[in-house]
Design an enzyme around this catalytic site. Sequence first.
Site, PDB file in Angstrom:
ATOM      1  N   ASP A 128       0.846  -1.194   0.000  1.00  0.00           N
ATOM      2  CA  ASP A 128       0.000   0.000   0.000  1.00  0.00           C
ATOM      3  C   ASP A 128       0.880   1.242   0.000  1.00  0.00           C
ATOM      4  OD1 ASP A 128       0.757  -0.584   2.766  1.00  0.00           O
ATOM      5  OD2 ASP A 128      -0.560   1.074   3.328  1.00  0.00           O
ATOM      6  N   GLU A 161       0.114  -0.795   5.761  1.00  0.00           N
ATOM      7  CA  GLU A 161       1.147  -0.194   6.616  1.00  0.00           C
ATOM      8  C   GLU A 161       0.994   1.314   6.708  1.00  0.00           C
ATOM      9  OE1 GLU A 161       4.885   1.620   7.852  1.00  0.00           O
ATOM     10  OE2 GLU A 161       3.911   1.837   5.907  1.00  0.00           O
ATOM     11  N   GLU A 162       0.718   1.977   5.588  1.00  0.00           N
ATOM     12  CA  GLU A 162       0.654   3.439   5.588  1.00  0.00           C
ATOM     13  C   GLU A 162      -0.549   3.958   6.365  1.00  0.00           C
ATOM     14  OE1 GLU A 162       3.112   4.975   4.814  1.00  0.00           O
ATOM     15  OE2 GLU A 162       4.098   4.219   3.015  1.00  0.00           O
ATOM     16  N   HIS A 167       6.424   9.886   0.940  1.00  0.00           N
ATOM     17  CA  HIS A 167       5.223  10.508   1.508  1.00  0.00           C
ATOM     18  C   HIS A 167       4.948  11.902   0.951  1.00  0.00           C
ATOM     19  CE1 HIS A 167       4.914   7.810   5.363  1.00  0.00           C
ATOM     20  NE2 HIS A 167       5.327   7.135   4.304  1.00  0.00           N
TER      21      HIS A 167
END
Length: 458
Positions: free
Chosen positions: A97, A163-164, A429
């Site tokens: 992800d 995870e994000e 990010h």
Amino acid sequence: MTAESTETAALRERVRALMPRAKEDLTELVAMRSVADPRQFPPEECAKTADFLVRAFTEAGLKDMRRVTTPDGTDAVVGHAPGPEGAPTVLLYCHYDVQPPLDDAAWRTPPFELTERDGRWYGRGAADCKGNIAMHLTALRALGGPEGRGFPVHLKFVAEGSEEQGTGGLEKLVPLQPDLFAADALLICDTGNFALGLPTATTSLRGLTNVVVTVSTLKGEMHSGMFGGPAPDALAALVRMLDGLRDEHGNTAVTGLAGDGTWQGVDYPAERFRADAGVLDGVSLVGTGSVADELWARPAVTVLGIDCPPVVGSSAAVQAKVRARVSLRVPPGIDADDALRALTDHLTSTAPWGARVEVEPESAGQPFRARTDGPAYRALATAFREAYGKDVVQAGQGGSIPLCNVLAAHFPDAEIALVGVEEPGCLIHAPNESVDPSEIEHMALTEALFLSRYATPL
């Protein structure tokens, strides 16, 4: 030429020859908008990505590749491959992800289209963490190859699907299905090198505690002309409280938390940090320790957000109730639960004028420190040296990976190593995320060499 250098040279050539395939993998992966938030992107995008991993890693030689639903409702992708009898077991981890693209207008290239520019490959997830997926595939193909030679160790593979989002699905799966994760060495491939081309093992992660603090002083907003002055302003009270979380030098100053730790690994020159962090000219760094001390060995407080009237649309009123979200990162040696209590007590005790304060815990995670004195780390150091021609350095990371603590608790004898392709220039990010393909190449070679060296320790 020795047998060892011959093997290394052969692996290096196989990895180099596989790099066009790695780019094809990454092109397909980046095009899948696998943000694990159905409010932003269709869940089918994550499902397509998981299915790609099942197919690709099956083709690369792993067995029983499949999706496993985790307690948060997202799917992990798991598989394994048997190695020679008596060989150690290595777990390869990554996540599929990605973060949302954020501001599309800030991207210089389409976020979900892998684009080569100035020698780098751009796209959301190109580094974090789909670049690490391409690295794993390249390493396994180089080791196994089209002849299906097999692998020198027993392999397990786990790719996380959320995870994000931080919803903890994989952490909750570990105690439910521990045989998916049990291994002698675990390569957590979601970090990277301290600098481009400098082989790095991340050995320290800061823990985290977030709180939402609410300050109330009046029954409702009051006209600032009629009541401003003696009326206790909730926003002014909150500003005082937040300012008290740092001292005059900018050091985090939460009562009860030690702030004098020192980092013993690689140095982080201040000028390099200024460039990496985009610090404006004339603006000073804060804190009295070195950059490495402040990042990896000391607590760090950040105000993440404030709920109060925006400038546009604000009125002439004394505020009655406001909120702030506060994050506290804690280094190894400080318990995250103790840090939460200290932060809560500090905010409550520093409220001026008898303001009413409510502190709501939001999330927490313990810091992590890797054990680096075992055979896996020795094999990793050898692999790094052969792949990069440089000795490995040890660095910390300011972020938190709660999975590491869960794995360490359930498998205390396992060695956990954090490595990957995500060096500072990747801008993970952020808009314009990218990866340097040389890092995929070198890290794939490092992984292949590690698996060989760990199977037959020197």
